[in-house]
Motif scaffolding. Sequence first.
Motif, PDB file in Angstrom:
ATOM      1  N   LYS A 292       0.850  -1.192   0.000  1.00 15.01           N
ATOM      2  CA  LYS A 292       0.000   0.000   0.000  1.00 15.01           C
ATOM      3  C   LYS A 292       0.887   1.244   0.000  1.00 15.01           C
ATOM      4  CE  LYS A 292      -3.935  -2.071   2.408  1.00 15.01           C
ATOM      5  NZ  LYS A 292      -3.429  -3.429   2.582  1.00 15.01           N
ATOM      6  N   TYR A 293       0.306   2.360  -0.381  1.00 15.58           N
ATOM      7  CA  TYR A 293       1.041   3.627  -0.439  1.00 15.58           C
ATOM      8  C   TYR A 293       0.369   4.655   0.457  1.00 15.58           C
ATOM      9  CZ  TYR A 293       3.521   1.882  -4.571  1.00 15.58           C
ATOM     10  OH  TYR A 293       4.303   1.154  -5.429  1.00 15.58           O
ATOM     11  N   HIS A 294       1.198   5.582   0.951  1.00 16.25           N
ATOM     12  CA  HIS A 294       0.653   6.750   1.625  1.00 16.25           C
ATOM     13  C   HIS A 294       0.549   7.873   0.604  1.00 16.25           C
ATOM     14  CE1 HIS A 294      -0.130   9.721   4.785  1.00 16.25           C
ATOM     15  NE2 HIS A 294       0.615  10.529   4.047  1.00 16.25           N
ATOM     16  N   VAL A 295      -0.623   8.458   0.467  1.00 18.80           N
ATOM     17  CA  VAL A 295      -0.826   9.577  -0.457  1.00 18.80           C
ATOM     18  C   VAL A 295      -0.685  10.867   0.343  1.00 18.80           C
ATOM     19  CG1 VAL A 295      -2.394  10.674  -2.069  1.00 18.80           C
ATOM     20  CG2 VAL A 295      -2.378   8.176  -1.870  1.00 18.80           C
ATOM     21  N   VAL A 296       0.271  11.690  -0.027  1.00 18.37           N
ATOM     22  CA  VAL A 296       0.592  12.898   0.724  1.00 18.37           C
ATOM     23  C   VAL A 296      -0.587  13.876   0.718  1.00 18.37           C
ATOM     24  CG1 VAL A 296       2.136  14.890   0.890  1.00 18.37           C
ATOM     25  CG2 VAL A 296       3.051  12.645   0.224  1.00 18.37           C
ATOM     26  N   GLN A 297      -0.921  14.346   1.923  1.00 19.72           N
ATOM     27  CA  GLN A 297      -1.998  15.328   2.101  1.00 19.72           C
ATOM     28  C   GLN A 297      -1.409  16.711   2.400  1.00 19.72           C
ATOM     29  OE1 GLN A 297      -5.367  14.062   1.789  1.00 19.72           O
ATOM     30  NE2 GLN A 297      -4.056  12.415   1.017  1.00 19.72           N
ATOM     31  N   ARG A 298      -2.232  17.724   2.262  1.00 19.63           N
ATOM     32  CA  ARG A 298      -1.791  19.092   2.533  1.00 19.63           C
ATOM     33  C   ARG A 298      -1.321  19.227   3.979  1.00 19.63           C
ATOM     34  NH1 ARG A 298      -2.712  23.425  -0.404  1.00 19.63           N
ATOM     35  NH2 ARG A 298      -4.370  22.348  -1.577  1.00 19.63           N
TER      36      ARG A 298
ATOM     37  N   LEU B 155      12.914   8.236   9.655  1.00 20.61           N
ATOM     38  CA  LEU B 155      12.869   9.190   8.550  1.00 20.61           C
ATOM     39  C   LEU B 155      13.825   8.773   7.440  1.00 20.61           C
ATOM     40  CD1 LEU B 155      11.776  11.843   7.436  1.00 20.61           C
ATOM     41  CD2 LEU B 155      13.554  13.044   8.730  1.00 20.61           C
ATOM     42  N   LYS B 156      15.020   8.346   7.809  1.00 19.35           N
ATOM     43  CA  LYS B 156      16.011   7.911   6.825  1.00 19.35           C
ATOM     44  C   LYS B 156      15.475   6.746   5.994  1.00 19.35           C
ATOM     45  CE  LYS B 156      20.826   6.315   6.519  1.00 19.35           C
ATOM     46  NZ  LYS B 156      22.050   5.988   7.306  1.00 19.35           N
ATOM     47  N   SER B 157      14.767   5.823   6.650  1.00 21.13           N
ATOM     48  CA  SER B 157      14.206   4.662   5.952  1.00 21.13           C
ATOM     49  C   SER B 157      13.122   5.078   4.967  1.00 21.13           C
ATOM     50  CB  SER B 157      13.623   3.668   6.958  1.00 21.13           C
ATOM     51  OG  SER B 157      14.629   3.149   7.789  1.00 21.13           O
ATOM     52  N   LEU B 158      12.338   6.082   5.337  1.00 22.57           N
ATOM     53  CA  LEU B 158      11.270   6.556   4.454  1.00 22.57           C
ATOM     54  C   LEU B 158      11.857   7.137   3.160  1.00 22.57           C
ATOM     55  CD1 LEU B 158       8.231   6.976   4.062  1.00 22.57           C
ATOM     56  CD2 LEU B 158       8.454   9.176   5.233  1.00 22.57           C
ATOM     57  N   TYR B 159      12.913   7.915   3.293  1.00 22.69           N
ATOM     58  CA  TYR B 159      13.584   8.451   2.105  1.00 22.69           C
ATOM     59  C   TYR B 159      14.165   7.312   1.265  1.00 22.69           C
ATOM     60  CZ  TYR B 159      13.433  13.428   3.337  1.00 22.69           C
ATOM     61  OH  TYR B 159      13.021  14.708   3.593  1.00 22.69           O
ATOM     62  N   LYS B 160      14.815   6.375   1.937  1.00 19.87           N
ATOM     63  CA  LYS B 160      15.486   5.279   1.235  1.00 19.87           C
ATOM     64  C   LYS B 160      14.490   4.410   0.479  1.00 19.87           C
ATOM     65  CE  LYS B 160      18.863   1.578   2.017  1.00 19.87           C
ATOM     66  NZ  LYS B 160      19.691   0.886   3.048  1.00 19.87           N
ATOM     67  N   LYS B 161      13.349   4.095   1.098  1.00 22.58           N
ATOM     68  CA  LYS B 161      12.345   3.242   0.450  1.00 22.58           C
ATOM     69  C   LYS B 161      11.833   3.863  -0.839  1.00 22.58           C
ATOM     70  CE  LYS B 161      10.473   0.991   4.549  1.00 22.58           C
ATOM     71  NZ  LYS B 161      10.955  -0.335   4.140  1.00 22.58           N
ATOM     72  N   ASN B 162      11.794   5.195  -0.851  1.00 23.22           N
ATOM     73  CA  ASN B 162      11.230   5.895  -2.002  1.00 23.22           C
ATOM     74  C   ASN B 162      12.299   6.476  -2.923  1.00 23.22           C
ATOM     75  OD1 ASN B 162       8.097   6.012  -1.522  1.00 23.22           O
ATOM     76  ND2 ASN B 162       9.058   6.289   0.481  1.00 23.22           N
ATOM     77  N   ARG B 163      13.555   6.112  -2.654  1.00 26.21           N
ATOM     78  CA  ARG B 163      14.684   6.550  -3.480  1.00 26.21           C
ATOM     79  C   ARG B 163      14.682   8.073  -3.661  1.00 26.21           C
ATOM     80  NH1 ARG B 163      14.639   1.829  -8.214  1.00 26.21           N
ATOM     81  NH2 ARG B 163      14.867   0.064  -6.778  1.00 26.21           N
ATOM     82  N   LEU B 164      14.521   8.751  -2.533  1.00 23.78           N
ATOM     83  CA  LEU B 164      14.465  10.214  -2.546  1.00 23.78           C
ATOM     84  C   LEU B 164      15.698  10.785  -1.856  1.00 23.78           C
ATOM     85  CD1 LEU B 164      10.720  10.739  -1.508  1.00 23.78           C
ATOM     86  CD2 LEU B 164      11.685  10.842  -3.829  1.00 23.78           C
TER      87      LEU B 164
ATOM     88  N   GLN C  42      11.444  17.897  -1.720  1.00 24.80           N
ATOM     89  CA  GLN C  42      10.259  18.518  -1.142  1.00 24.80           C
ATOM     90  C   GLN C  42       9.022  17.781  -1.656  1.00 24.80           C
ATOM     91  OE1 GLN C  42      10.426  21.135   1.134  1.00 24.80           O
ATOM     92  NE2 GLN C  42      12.631  20.639   1.015  1.00 24.80           N
ATOM     93  N   ILE C  43       8.330  17.079  -0.733  1.00 31.56           N
ATOM     94  CA  ILE C  43       7.163  16.313  -1.168  1.00 31.56           C
ATOM     95  C   ILE C  43       6.022  17.244  -1.575  1.00 31.56           C
ATOM     96  CG2 ILE C  43       7.696  14.259   0.180  1.00 31.56           C
ATOM     97  CD1 ILE C  43       5.688  15.206   2.268  1.00 31.56           C
ATOM     98  N   LYS C  44       5.125  16.729  -2.421  1.00 29.72           N
ATOM     99  CA  LYS C  44       3.995  17.502  -2.921  1.00 29.72           C
ATOM    100  C   LYS C  44       2.700  16.743  -2.628  1.00 29.72           C
ATOM    101  CE  LYS C  44       5.506  17.301  -7.134  1.00 29.72           C
ATOM    102  NZ  LYS C  44       6.714  16.482  -6.854  1.00 29.72           N
ATOM    103  N   VAL C  45       1.623  17.483  -2.502  1.00 29.50           N
ATOM    104  CA  VAL C  45       0.311  16.871  -2.306  1.00 29.50           C
ATOM    105  C   VAL C  45       0.048  15.904  -3.458  1.00 29.50           C
ATOM    106  CG1 VAL C  45      -2.184  17.287  -2.234  1.00 29.50           C
ATOM    107  CG2 VAL C  45      -0.619  18.822  -1.019  1.00 29.50           C
ATOM    108  N   GLY C  46      -0.352  14.692  -3.111  1.00 32.05           N
ATOM    109  CA  GLY C  46      -0.621  13.683  -4.131  1.00 32.05           C
ATOM    110  C   GLY C  46       0.516  12.710  -4.359  1.00 32.05           C
ATOM    111  N   ASP C  47       1.718  13.005  -3.859  1.00 36.84           N
ATOM    112  CA  ASP C  47       2.827  12.056  -3.972  1.00 36.84           C
ATOM    113  C   ASP C  47       2.445  10.745  -3.299  1.00 36.84           C
ATOM    114  OD1 ASP C  47       4.481  13.741  -5.324  1.00 36.84           O
ATOM    115  OD2 ASP C  47       5.827  14.190  -3.646  1.00 36.84           O
ATOM    116  N   ARG C  48       2.869   9.634  -3.908  1.00 43.88           N
ATOM    117  CA  ARG C  48       2.612   8.297  -3.360  1.00 43.88           C
ATOM    118  C   ARG C  48       3.910   7.755  -2.763  1.00 43.88           C
ATOM    119  NH1 ARG C  48      -1.513   5.097  -5.606  1.00 43.88           N
ATOM    120  NH2 ARG C  48      -0.026   3.478  -6.221  1.00 43.88           N
TER     121      ARG C  48
END
Length: 296
Positions: free
Chosen positions: A251-257, A272-281, A286-292
Amino acid sequence: MRKILITIIVFVFCALTVNAQKVVRHYQEYVQRYKDIAIEEMKRYNIPASITLAQGILESGAGQSELCRKGNNHFGIKCHGWSGRSVYHDDDETQECFRAYNSAKESFEDHSKFLATSARYKRLFQLPRTDYKSWAYGLKECGYATNPQYAQKLIQLIELYQLHQYDVPSSKHHQPVVSPADQHIIRIYNKNLYVVARRGDTFKSIADEIGLSYRKLAKYNERDRRETLSEGDIVYLKKKQKRADKAFKNKYHVVQRGESMYSIAQKYGIRLKSLYKKNRLEPDYQIKVGDRLKVY
C-alpha cells in the motif's frame, strides 16, 4: 479508488491503535489496583513487589485472562499439592487443574507462599529484593515458566511501568508522583510504544514521567532534545522500525496538505532515513500533495 484506499488505511490504523490502547491501559490500571498488595507481600516474604506485579500482568493478561476471571488465579499456579477450590484450563495439556481463589488477595498470598516454601526457589531469597533482574532470570532458571523470553518479558514490564519503585516502599511510593489521571497513556503501534504530547510537554518532562533518558527519547524521535513539543505530537519510547506495520504492505501513503516527510514517518512509526530510502528520494526532496510513498 484513491479515496477508498485512504479510507482503508485510516480504518486499519485506528483499529490497531484503539485495541493496543485498551491493552496498555489494562496494564496501568492493574498496577494501581494491586501495587499495595504486592508491597505488603514483599514486606512479609521479601519477594520484590516489582516481580510480583510483573508476573501478575504477564500470567493473567493484567487480570483479563479466563483463568483469572474464573478463579482469581493471577499467577498461573497449578493444583500440585492443592486441596482447595480448582478450575480447569487448557495449558501445556488440555484441561489442566489450576488453583482457584476467593479473591485476588488470596492469589497474591498463595503466590508468595508458593515461592517461599518451595525448595526449587530457595536460592532466589538470597538475592537483594532490589535486584529485580536477577530475580527475573532466577525464576526462569528455576523453571517457573517454559517461555525462553520469560525473564526478558518481566524486566521489560518492570522498566516500562517503573515497577522497581515499589521495591523500596515508602510513603511516596504508595501514590505515584504523577496521578493516573494526569499520566500520559502509553499506546502501542508498529512494535513500538508511544505517547501523545500535550501542550507544554518537552522531551524532558515526558522522559521524567516515563523513566527514560530525555536525550535518548529525543534521539528515538529524531529531534533536538531541547524542543518544546506541539500538542498532538507522537513521541515514541523506543527506536522506530525501518518499515511500517504489515497492514500497509503493498500500500502507499498519499501525501496530504500540511504533511512532511517527518510527520509521515512519525505517523507510521518508521525512521525518517528509511522513508527516504524506500522511495529513493534525496534528503532535500520537497514532497507535494498527491505524492505516493512506500511505507513498508
